[in-house]
Motif scaffolding. Structure first.
Motif, PDB file in Angstrom:
ATOM      1  N   GLY A  33      31.447  39.167  39.818  1.00 32.88           N
ATOM      2  CA  GLY A  33      31.022  40.538  39.482  1.00 32.88           C
ATOM      3  C   GLY A  33      32.170  41.530  39.610  1.00 32.88           C
ATOM      4  N   ALA A  37      34.158  43.678  36.552  1.00 31.07           N
ATOM      5  CA  ALA A  37      34.219  45.149  36.597  1.00 31.07           C
ATOM      6  C   ALA A  37      35.661  45.632  36.519  1.00 31.07           C
ATOM      7  CB  ALA A  37      33.555  45.654  37.877  1.00 31.07           C
ATOM      8  N   HIS A 271      28.858  43.703  39.777  1.00 31.40           N
ATOM      9  CA  HIS A 271      29.637  44.242  38.661  1.00 31.40           C
ATOM     10  C   HIS A 271      29.418  45.768  38.575  1.00 31.40           C
ATOM     11  CE1 HIS A 271      30.622  43.747  34.063  1.00 31.40           C
ATOM     12  NE2 HIS A 271      31.019  44.918  34.517  1.00 31.40           N
TER      13      HIS A 271
END
Ligand code: ZN
Length: 289
Positions: A33, A37, A271
Motif C-alpha cells: 500500500g 502511494a 495506500h
C-alpha cells in the motif's frame, strides 16, 4: 530507482524544508500500500521495520521484504530498522540488507549513549549504512496503545548537548524529544517548537520526530517549518485500519467474506492513508529532490 539511505532522502528534505514519512511496514499489505502511494504521488519513502510493534513478524522476513520493495520501486525508498537497541540487532539488520538503522540509546546515561552510538556509526558507515541516533527520551508506546503520558520537560532534548552528540557520534539523523509521544496523544498537546528551531540551528543533520501521527492536521506545516525532516507515522494509521476493518466486516455477509477480501481492503487503506501522510509531510512530487 535505487534503494537509497535515509541520508539520501533526508538531506534534500532538510534543504527543501519538507518532511518524509517513516512508515511502519510491518507486513506485506502495508509495504504494498505504501509503495503504491509513493509511486502514484512521486514521493520519496522510508519503509521502517520495528520488531517491538510487530513481534510476530520475524525481522529475517520483515526487513528483506522492505528491501525487496525498495529495490523494485519507481521512487527513492530507504529501508530502516526502527529503535534498534543493541549492536547485535543493528548488525543483523545490516546483514539483512537495510540501508539505514536506528540505534536508540536514549535511555542510557549520556556518555554511554555517545560511546555505543559512535561504535554503531563506525560499523554501519563501513558498509555504507546510515544511522539515526536518539537524544532525550520520547514518552509513550506505539505497542501498548493507550499508555502514552506526556514526557516531563526534563527529558526533552537539550540543544547544546544535541550539537555535542552529533559531533562526537557522527550520526546521520538525530531523533529528538520536544513533547512528542509514541502512541496516541492524550489531552492537550504541547510541542516545544522553539526547542526544535534551536536544535536545528546548532545541528546540521536532519532531525527526526517520532510520534508523528494523531496530531491536528493544522500543526504539521509548523512542525516541519521548525526543522523536522523525518516524520515517524504509525499509530493513528494502525487505529484507523481497525476502524476500516470493522466497516468491512459490517458491510459484508459472513458467507461471502474471506480473508483475501480483508487483505485487499487493507492494501487500499494503507495506500490511501500514505497519500494523506505524504501530503501532510509536503513530500509529494519530491522524488527527484
Ligand atoms: Zn519511535
Amino acid at each position: 530507482m535505487p534503494h537509497v539511505s535515509i541520508t539520501d532522502i533526508l538531506v534534500p528534505a532538510r534543504q527543501g524544508r519538507y518532511a518524509v514519512p517513516s512508515l511502519l511496514a510491518g507486513n506485506l499489505e502495508m509495504a504494498v500500500g505504501f509503495l503504491a502511494a509513493a509511486e502514484e504521488t512521486c514521493s520519496p519513502l522510508i519503509l521502517a521495520f520495528n520488531r517491538h510493534v510487530t513481534p510476530d513478524i520475524p525481522m529475517e522476513l520483515g526487513l528483506p521484504l522492505a528491501v525487496l520493495a525498495a529495490q523494485r520501486a519507481a521512487v527513492p525508498v530507504a529501508t530502516f530498522l526502527d529503535h534498534g537497541n543493541s549492536l547485535d540487532e543493528v548488525a543483523q539488520a545490516i546483514r539483512l540488507g537495510a540501508s539505514s538503522v536506528m540505534f536508540d540509546g536514549s535511555s542510557l546515561p549520556y556518555e554511554e549513549n555517545v560511546r555505543q552510538t559512535r561504535e554503531i556509526v563506525r560499523m554501519a558507515h563501513a558498509t555504507g549504512v546510515a544511522v539515526e541516533g536518539e537524544l532525550g527520551s520520547i514518552a509513550g508506546s506505539a505497542v501498548e496503545i493507550g499508555t502514552a503520558q506526556a514526557a516531563p520537560e526534563s527529558s526533552f532534548t537539550d540543544p547544546q548537548l544535541a550539537a555535542d552528540f552529533v559531533k562526537r557520534t557522527g550520526v546521520d539523523v538525530l531523533a529528538i524529544s520536544f513533547g512528542n509521544v509514541h502512541g496516541p496523544y492524550r489531552g492537550e498537546v504541547h510541542l516545544d517548537l522553539e526547542r526544535v528551531r534551536a536544535i536545528a540551528m546548532l545541528v546540521e543533520v536532519p532531525l527526526a520526530m517520532h510520534g508523528g501521527s494523531g496530531l491536528d492536521e493544522s500543526l504539521y506545516p509548523e512542525i516541519i517549518a521548525s526543522g523536522i525532516s523525518k516524520l515517524g507515522y504509525y499509530t493513528a494509521m494502525g487505529i484507523s485500519a481497525v476502524a476500516q476493518l470493522r466497516r468491512c466486516l459490517a458491510e459484508a455477509s459472513s458467507e461471502t467474506l474471506a480473508y483475501h477480501h480483508i487483505i485487499a481492503a487493507m492494501v487500499r487503506h494503507f495506500h490511501a492513508e500514505a497519500k494523506r501522510v505524504f501530503k501532510l509531510s509536503g513530500c509529494m512530487g519530491r522524488m527527484h529532490a
